[in-house]
Design an enzyme around this catalytic site. Structure first.
Site, PDB file in Angstrom:
ATOM      1  CG  ASP A 201      -1.852   1.122   1.226  1.00 43.43           C
ATOM      2  OD1 ASP A 201      -2.703   1.148   0.590  1.00 43.43           O
ATOM      3  OD2 ASP A 201      -1.683   2.047   2.300  1.00 43.43           O
ATOM      4  CD  GLU A 272      -1.937   2.822  -3.495  1.00 43.95           C
ATOM      5  OE1 GLU A 272      -3.314   3.049  -3.956  1.00 43.95           O
ATOM      6  OE2 GLU A 272      -1.666   2.762  -2.436  1.00 43.95           O
TER       7      GLU A 272
HETATM    8  C1  GLC Z   1      -3.874   3.283  -0.492  1.00 43.75           C
HETATM    9  C2  GLC Z   1      -5.439   2.551  -0.221  1.00 43.75           C
HETATM   10  C3  GLC Z   1      -6.662   3.229   0.020  1.00 43.75           C
HETATM   11  C4  GLC Z   1      -6.031   3.754   1.600  1.00 43.75           C
HETATM   12  C5  GLC Z   1      -4.783   4.537   1.354  1.00 43.75           C
HETATM   13  C6  GLC Z   1      -4.151   4.915   2.942  1.00 43.75           C
HETATM   14  O1  GLC Z   1      -4.243   4.238  -1.365  1.00 43.75           O
HETATM   15  O2  GLC Z   1      -5.695   1.953  -1.500  1.00 43.75           O
HETATM   16  O3  GLC Z   1      -7.529   2.740   0.232  1.00 43.75           O
HETATM   17  O4  GLC Z   1      -7.068   4.754   2.306  1.00 43.75           O
HETATM   18  O5  GLC Z   1      -3.624   3.869   0.724  1.00 43.75           O
HETATM   19  O6  GLC Z   1      -3.504   3.495   3.433  1.00 43.75           O
END
Ligand code: GLC
Ligand code: CA
Length: 516
Positions: A201, A272
């Site tokens: 994440d 991500e």
């Molecule tokens: C990422 C996740 C999202 C979350 C954020 C903070 O972007 O996909 O859902 O709110 O991280 O952890």
């Protein structure tokens, strides 16, 4: 014959556990519920699942605020339930990826509870604590993604702590190597249980650098306007001041990769990330010895039927990553409006055309190089639920900016499984579910659609079965430049043995593939 690793061409099905399947009638999806639906996922023909966080959490950000990295949240079941899930998935030939949140944890995590007490406890340096400026104000003008300042004052320490998301999601301080070690231990815990990979994440928000602190500048095309600083949206600032994508993150990433490599079976790390130049950031994060792949945002952001925009997004990605599986494409996820709504609704298509278009997009993403993430319900052509009353909204980001911005609840409503009346379409026996179930979704219920010849599910699963047999799709990751008229996307996928020409026609809403 070139042999690729499983993740280089994987179709990954993303599960949002709270909304997938409830097994105990509390209106909230859970792990046994997921296990009971794995066959539906395997029959679609995907290679892997990715489960969004299911760890103990106060659920302020629905699991992305982790209070224990090595457990299962009470509402979602037990560790035994997780064991059963992974065993069943593996029996069905599905790899299992789970989310890991290395950048921040919950303010209820014992690490933060301890850290905030004083400046000299054993965890005092595990978070990003900074003294106020001489006038008492926060160290910088940095904003959080979810609105407001990225700094919150802690009276006990007389210091600010950094949080790129909610104040209840304090940023871990990866400048302290003990923090990275602790997160690596979390990975070992789950790898030991047989997990095949992690979706990592928000890796661009990992914090590993310290002072000097600099303010963010406003984006050149945005005036900061009259809104006070703390109400400015995040996206109005540039973030190269040190808030995001700090070079020192890579020290942790490299350490984490070594952990993955110490296990057999090609464990996969997909990050991500975002940034003012996301493609460049992807390149940095996937340099040798770092992540295997990153999650490509360009298709997620492409709104409306802008075929040119779509072409240039794909071309930009291919320009840097052709020949590799270093990126993963997605059209929908739990953070953005579903593609059916974001891209197709503005076209005012008939129901049939809407389905045809959804199928076209699914086939397109599954035909590009690298892996693909399909979000639950995309195979049913589900659209967003945009009429959730503010009183029933759950997403903190949506609540902060409603009604200007609908937030992320619209794409997170529970899955629909059966057209049966009286049981909330097979999701739950409860009379009320955590988010409302949309009446319009019931016509597209999963079990019914999987059995209906010609449904999006049916056609996509046939496409995936065909794809798995094509050397050009699974033995090489290379494609030609994109060609075609204004309403077409045409390219070839090439391996030593085969050349396939794809034509996606946005006018006729058809896809054709020929061997050339
Ligand atoms: C990422 C996740 C999202 C979350 C954020 C903070 O972007 O996909 O859902 O709110 O991280 O952890
Ligand atoms: Ca439940």
């Amino acid at each position: 014959m070139a042999v690729l690793k499983w993740w280089e061409t994987a179709i990954i099905y993303q599960i949002y556990p709270r909304s997938f399947q409830d097994s105990n009638g509390d209106g909230i999806g859970d792990l046994p519920g997921i296990t009971s639906r794995l066959e539906y996922i395997a029959n679609l023909g995907v290679d892997a699942i990715w489960i969004s966080p299911f760890y103990p959490s106060p659920q302020k950000d629905f699991g992305y605020d982790v209070s224990d990295y090595c457990g299962v949240h009470l509402e979602y079941g037990t560790m035994n339930d997780f064991d059963a899930l992974i065993t069943t998935a593996h029996e069905l030939g599905l790899k299992v990826m789970i989310d890991i949140v290395p950048a921040h944890c919950s303010d209820m995590h014992p690490w933060f509870v301890e850290s905030r007490q004083s400046r000299d406890n054993p965890k005092s340096d595990w978070f990003h604590w900074v003294d106020p400026q001489p006038d008492g104000s926060a160290p910088t003008n940095w904003l959080s993604f979810f609105g407001g300042q990225a700094w919150t004052w802690e009276p006990r320490r007389q210091q600010y702590y950094l949080h790129n998301f909610l104040p209840s999601q304090p940023n871990l301080n990866h400048a302290n190597s003990a923090v990275g070690e602790a997160i690596c231990d979390v990975a070992r815990f789950w790898f030991d249980l047989g997990v095949d990979g992690f979706r990592m994440d928000a890796v661009h928000t990992i914090n590993a650098d310290r002072a000097p602190y600099r303010n963010n500048l406003a984006k050149p095309d945005f005036e900061l306007g009259d809104l006070p600083q703390e109400q400015q949206p995040f996206f109005r600032q540039l973030h190269d001041s040190g808030q995001l994508n700090q070079p020192a993150i890579q020290t942790f990433i490299e350490k984490f990769r070594k952990v993955a490599d110490s296990y057999s079976g090609d464990r996969f790390l997909m990050g991500e990330l975002h940034g003012d130049d996301p493609t460049l950031a992807s390149e940095t994060f996937t340099a040798p010895g770092r992540l295997h792949a990153t999650y490509n945002f360009s298709l997620l952001e492409w709104g409306g039927l802008d075929v040119d925009g779509l072409k240039s997004a794909i071309s930009a990605a291919i320009g840097r990553f052709n020949g590799s599986g270093r990126l993963s494409f997605a059209f929908s996820n739990h953070d953005v409006p579903r593609s059916a709504t974001r891209q197709l609704a503005p076209l005012g298509l008939s129901e049939d055309d809407q389905e045809a278009m959804q199928l076209l997009l699914l086939k397109l993403e599954a035909s590009l190089i690298g892996s693909t993430c399909v979000y639950q319900g995309e195979e049913l052509a589900l659209s967003d639920v945009q009429d959730i009353p503010i009183s029933q909204m759950q997403d903190p980001w949506g609540i902060e900016f409603a009604p200007l911005f609908l937030g992320r609840d619209t794409c997170r409503t529970p899955m629909v499984w059966k057209k049966a009346k009286n049981n909330w379409s097979g999701f739950s026996e409860a009379s009320q579910t955590w988010l409302p179930i949309a009446e319009k979704h019931i016509q597209r219920s999963g079990i019914d659609e999987a059995a209906r010849p010609g449904s999006v599910y049916d056609q996509f699963s046939k496409f995936l079965a065909w794809r798995a047999q094509q050397p050009a799709m699974v033995q090489a990751n290379s494609m030609t430049e994109i060609k075609g008229g204004p309403k077409q996307i045409i390219f070839d996928r090439i391996s030593d043995q085969q050349k396939l020409r794809f034509c996606f026609d946005f006018e006729t809403l058809t896809t054709s593939v020929t061997e050339v």
